[in-house]
Design a protein around this motif. Structure first.
Motif, PDB file in Angstrom:
ATOM      1  N   HIS A  73      -4.962  15.112  -4.111  1.00 20.06           N
ATOM      2  CA  HIS A  73      -6.199  14.643  -4.743  1.00 20.06           C
ATOM      3  C   HIS A  73      -5.898  13.717  -5.928  1.00 20.06           C
ATOM      4  N   ALA A  74      -4.760  13.932  -6.603  1.00 18.88           N
ATOM      5  CA  ALA A  74      -4.389  13.029  -7.694  1.00 18.88           C
ATOM      6  C   ALA A  74      -4.065  11.638  -7.146  1.00 18.88           C
ATOM      7  N   VAL A  75      -3.390  11.597  -6.003  1.00 19.60           N
ATOM      8  CA  VAL A  75      -3.025  10.317  -5.392  1.00 19.60           C
ATOM      9  C   VAL A  75      -4.225   9.668  -4.717  1.00 19.60           C
ATOM     10  N   LEU A  76      -5.068  10.498  -4.092  1.00 25.19           N
ATOM     11  CA  LEU A  76      -6.225  10.013  -3.328  1.00 25.19           C
ATOM     12  C   LEU A  76      -7.487  10.670  -3.890  1.00 25.19           C
ATOM     13  N   PRO A  77      -7.970  10.211  -5.042  1.00 26.56           N
ATOM     14  CA  PRO A  77      -9.091  10.879  -5.725  1.00 26.56           C
ATOM     15  C   PRO A  77     -10.373  10.925  -4.905  1.00 26.56           C
ATOM     16  N   ASP A  78     -10.547  10.013  -3.976  1.00 23.86           N
ATOM     17  CA  ASP A  78     -11.738  10.017  -3.130  1.00 23.86           C
ATOM     18  C   ASP A  78     -11.452  10.620  -1.752  1.00 23.86           C
ATOM     19  N   GLY A  79     -10.292  11.244  -1.619  1.00 20.28           N
ATOM     20  CA  GLY A  79      -9.900  11.779  -0.323  1.00 20.28           C
ATOM     21  C   GLY A  79     -10.553  13.107  -0.002  1.00 20.28           C
ATOM     22  N   HIS A  80     -10.292  13.605   1.184  1.00 22.21           N
ATOM     23  CA  HIS A  80     -10.811  14.895   1.613  1.00 22.21           C
ATOM     24  C   HIS A  80      -9.688  15.690   2.274  1.00 22.21           C
ATOM     25  N   GLU A  81      -9.895  16.984   2.374  1.00 20.26           N
ATOM     26  CA  GLU A  81      -8.856  17.857   2.914  1.00 20.26           C
ATOM     27  C   GLU A  81      -9.009  18.033   4.418  1.00 20.26           C
ATOM     28  N   GLU A  82      -7.884  18.018   5.104  1.00 22.24           N
ATOM     29  CA  GLU A  82      -7.834  18.384   6.510  1.00 22.24           C
ATOM     30  C   GLU A  82      -6.763  19.456   6.670  1.00 22.24           C
ATOM     31  N   TYR A  83      -6.708  20.037   7.866  1.00 22.65           N
ATOM     32  CA  TYR A  83      -5.827  21.185   8.030  1.00 22.65           C
ATOM     33  C   TYR A  83      -5.056  21.086   9.339  1.00 22.65           C
ATOM     34  N   ALA A  84      -3.732  21.192   9.253  1.00 22.60           N
ATOM     35  CA  ALA A  84      -2.893  21.345  10.447  1.00 22.60           C
ATOM     36  C   ALA A  84      -2.332  22.761  10.359  1.00 22.60           C
ATOM     37  N   VAL A 131      -6.370  13.507   3.002  1.00 23.27           N
ATOM     38  CA  VAL A 131      -6.513  12.229   3.696  1.00 23.27           C
ATOM     39  C   VAL A 131      -7.422  11.336   2.864  1.00 23.27           C
ATOM     40  N   GLY A 132      -7.042  10.074   2.711  1.00 26.38           N
ATOM     41  CA  GLY A 132      -7.862   9.159   1.935  1.00 26.38           C
ATOM     42  C   GLY A 132      -7.531   7.719   2.266  1.00 26.38           C
ATOM     43  N   GLU A 133      -7.935   6.822   1.382  1.00 27.81           N
ATOM     44  CA  GLU A 133      -7.756   5.395   1.627  1.00 27.81           C
ATOM     45  C   GLU A 133      -7.181   4.714   0.403  1.00 27.81           C
ATOM     46  N   VAL A 134      -6.226   3.820   0.642  1.00 26.37           N
ATOM     47  CA  VAL A 134      -5.644   3.001  -0.427  1.00 26.37           C
ATOM     48  C   VAL A 134      -5.536   1.568   0.095  1.00 26.37           C
ATOM     49  N   ASP A 135      -6.198   0.662  -0.592  1.00 26.58           N
ATOM     50  CA  ASP A 135      -6.140  -0.766  -0.234  1.00 26.58           C
ATOM     51  C   ASP A 135      -6.473  -1.015   1.234  1.00 26.58           C
ATOM     52  N   GLY A 136      -7.428  -0.246   1.770  1.00 25.56           N
ATOM     53  CA  GLY A 136      -7.846  -0.451   3.149  1.00 25.56           C
ATOM     54  C   GLY A 136      -6.994   0.252   4.180  1.00 25.56           C
ATOM     55  N   TYR A 137      -5.994   1.023   3.754  1.00 27.65           N
ATOM     56  CA  TYR A 137      -5.137   1.764   4.674  1.00 27.65           C
ATOM     57  C   TYR A 137      -5.509   3.249   4.647  1.00 27.65           C
ATOM     58  N   ASP A 138      -5.508   3.864   5.822  1.00 28.55           N
ATOM     59  CA  ASP A 138      -5.775   5.295   5.926  1.00 28.55           C
ATOM     60  C   ASP A 138      -4.494   6.057   5.622  1.00 28.55           C
ATOM     61  N   ALA A 192       0.832  -1.208   0.000  1.00 22.77           N
ATOM     62  CA  ALA A 192       0.000   0.000   0.000  1.00 22.77           C
ATOM     63  C   ALA A 192       0.866   1.257   0.000  1.00 22.77           C
ATOM     64  N   ALA A 193       1.916   1.255   0.826  1.00 25.10           N
ATOM     65  CA  ALA A 193       2.804   2.416   0.879  1.00 25.10           C
ATOM     66  C   ALA A 193       3.494   2.629  -0.459  1.00 25.10           C
ATOM     67  N   ARG A 194       3.929   1.544  -1.086  1.00 28.95           N
ATOM     68  CA  ARG A 194       4.597   1.662  -2.388  1.00 28.95           C
ATOM     69  C   ARG A 194       3.656   2.235  -3.438  1.00 28.95           C
ATOM     70  N   GLU A 195       2.385   1.817  -3.371  1.00 28.94           N
ATOM     71  CA  GLU A 195       1.388   2.335  -4.310  1.00 28.94           C
ATOM     72  C   GLU A 195       1.218   3.841  -4.139  1.00 28.94           C
ATOM     73  N   ALA A 226       4.735  10.120  -9.487  1.00 31.98           N
ATOM     74  CA  ALA A 226       4.233  10.394 -10.840  1.00 31.98           C
ATOM     75  C   ALA A 226       3.570  11.768 -10.898  1.00 31.98           C
ATOM     76  N   ALA A 227       2.817  12.123  -9.866  1.00 29.05           N
ATOM     77  CA  ALA A 227       2.155  13.435  -9.832  1.00 29.05           C
ATOM     78  C   ALA A 227       3.179  14.565  -9.774  1.00 29.05           C
ATOM     79  N   LEU A 228       4.264  14.366  -9.033  1.00 31.82           N
ATOM     80  CA  LEU A 228       5.331  15.367  -9.002  1.00 31.82           C
ATOM     81  C   LEU A 228       5.956  15.536 -10.381  1.00 31.82           C
TER      82      LEU A 228
END
Length: 450
Positions: A92-103, A109-116, A29-32, A39-41
């Motif tokens: 958003h390119a990496v996590l198309p279904d993700g949402h924004e949070e703010y620090a 923040v999103g999900e890939v293969d069941g990982y947050d 998951a991390a490698r993905e 690629a986005a960079l």
């Protein structure tokens, strides 16, 4: 007892250590995520890089954890607006279904293969002392610990994290005010393992200071000081509350005196129902009062400091008016609650008001003239002072809490706005209505543990 402790630690170690299959799934998951981010960079022509950080990078994550933290590092001459906007684009390119949070700045923040997954932009600075945003330190933390934590110490970090989670003091967010993962890792590294850390903590006399890289110069007014080895001007333990340090010491002694696996397993209280809450306060002989209002739309790190500030301000007001707060607590869900348990719920119709000494002529005459023809008892002399007994402004805590006097104390800005909009006051048995949303919190309140 030493053998019993060893047996408990071995059992917990086996439970918290990820399996080979878990390692493999997480690495995939991390490698993905990293591949997508690189690629986005490249698509955007940015001379940056991508780095896995946090416990997953340092192999200190606990079995069952499903968090992956990836940082996209931008050149240090990138302006903040570009860092934020392009950082979000990549997120958003990496996590198309993700949402924004703010620090300190926004991230995705999103999900890939069941990982947050947290995908965070930062600056690729040369050293931690040159950071341009707070998150820029994180890659240095990862590199520092990767070079020093071997497999045995990583296993002991897992034990430490499980213990801190079990006793409820893990997490440096402003709601928890506990031990961060980085602080936990540094403490295990400093002491050479979990067991020596526990043995040392049982004997600590705060303030306690550790300086892994012997930076030496900086001073901090905290009970626990761990100088960041990558940044000598920072105390890694700054977010840790005095109470949570004391809890850690208490349970360290508990573990040494009576080793048991339950100390490594969070155990929440069963929620109470209304009759149980009413019976508990009846048995205590106190009067609970609660103010409830719509929870301000804030992240926890902004909300809870405001709730605590407001709780302290109103607690002081109740004490000032003679209602003697035994204990207080704040809860929040869709609605927020400020709960006060009173030793005194109702006061007499009159209150004593002591004036200046009679011999202080100017002030004494002013006090006497102010009250001489008013509707009070007195003035009369008690010892060397004028005294009057006047009508009390608020006879009950409910009257006080429903008055504008609450706005005269220090409140959180957004909490004050919410209170001015609308709030409800619950007194005595009516507080049991809170069990619909806060039955577990009330159970913890009424059965407090260290």
């Amino acid at each position: 007892m030493a053998e019993e402790l060893s047996s408990v630690l071995q059992a917990v170690r086996q439970r918290v250590e990820p399996t080979d299959a878990e390692h493999e799934r997480l690495e995939q998951a991390a490698r993905e995520v990293i591949d997508r981010a690189e690629a986005a960079l490249e698509e955007r022509g940015i001379d940056g890089d991508v780095m896995l950080v946090g416990s997953t990078a340092r192999n200190t994550w606990i079995a069952g954890d499903r968090d992956v933290d990836v940082f996209v590092r931008f050149p240090p001459d990138t302006d903040r607006e570009t860092l934020e906007s392009v950082g979000l684009e990549i997120g958003h390119a990496v996590l198309p279904d993700g949402h924004e949070e703010y620090a300190e700045h926004p991230y995705v923040v999103g999900e890939v293969d069941g990982y947050d997954v947290d995908l965070v932009p930062c600056y690729d600075v040369k050293e931690a002392t040159a950071i341009q945003s707070a998150v820029d330190r994180t890659p240095f933390h990862t590199e520092y610990l990767q070079a020093r934590l071997d497999d045995d110490l990583a296993d002991d970090v897992r034990l430490a994290k499980a213990f801190l989670k079990g006793i409820g003091v893990y997490g440096s967010d402003l709601r928890t005010q506990g031990f961060s993962g980085y602080l936990t890792e540094l403490l295990v590294l400093e002491h050479g393992g979990f067991r020596p850390l526990i043995e040392a903590a049982a004997e600590w006399h705060p303030p306690v200071r550790f300086d892994p890289e012997d930076h030496g110069a900086a001073t901090f007014d905290d009970d626990l000081v761990v100088i960041d080895p990558t940044d000598p001007e920072r105390n890694v333990a700054a977010a840790l509350s005095t109470a949570n340090l004391a809890r850690f010491q208490h349970y360290a002694r508990e573990l040494l005196a009576d080793p048991r696996e339950s100390l490594f397993e969070p155990a929440d209280s069963d929620p109470l129902d209304p009759p149980a809450v009413r019976a508990a306060f009846d048995e205590r002989g106190t009067t609970p009062v609660a103010m409830t209002f719509e929870t301000p739309d804030l992240v926890d790190d902004d909300l809870y400091p405001q709730l605590e500030k407001s709780l302290d301000g109103i607690r002081g007001l109740l004490d000032q008016h003679g209602f003697d707060v035994l204990r207080a607590a704040a809860f929040a869900d869709e609605r927020a609650v400020l709960l006060f348990e009173l030793e005194v719920a109702e006061r007499p119709a009159i209150e004593r008001h002591v004036g200046p000494p009679v011999h202080v002529r100017e002030h004494a005459e002013g006090f006497y003239e102010k009250y001489a023809d008013s509707d009070v008892y007195g003035p009369f002399v008690r010892d060397d002072r004028y005294v009057v007994e006047r009508t009390r402004e608020f006879r009950t805590a409910e009257e006080l809490l429903e008055s504008d006097a609450i706005y005269e104390v220090a409140l959180g800005t957004d909490v004050e706005s919410a209170l001015r909009s609308a709030y409800s006051t619950l007194v005595g048995p009516a507080v049991s209505e809170l069990t619909a949303n806060f039955g577990t919190e009330l159970a913890r309140y009424l059965d407090p543990k260290p």
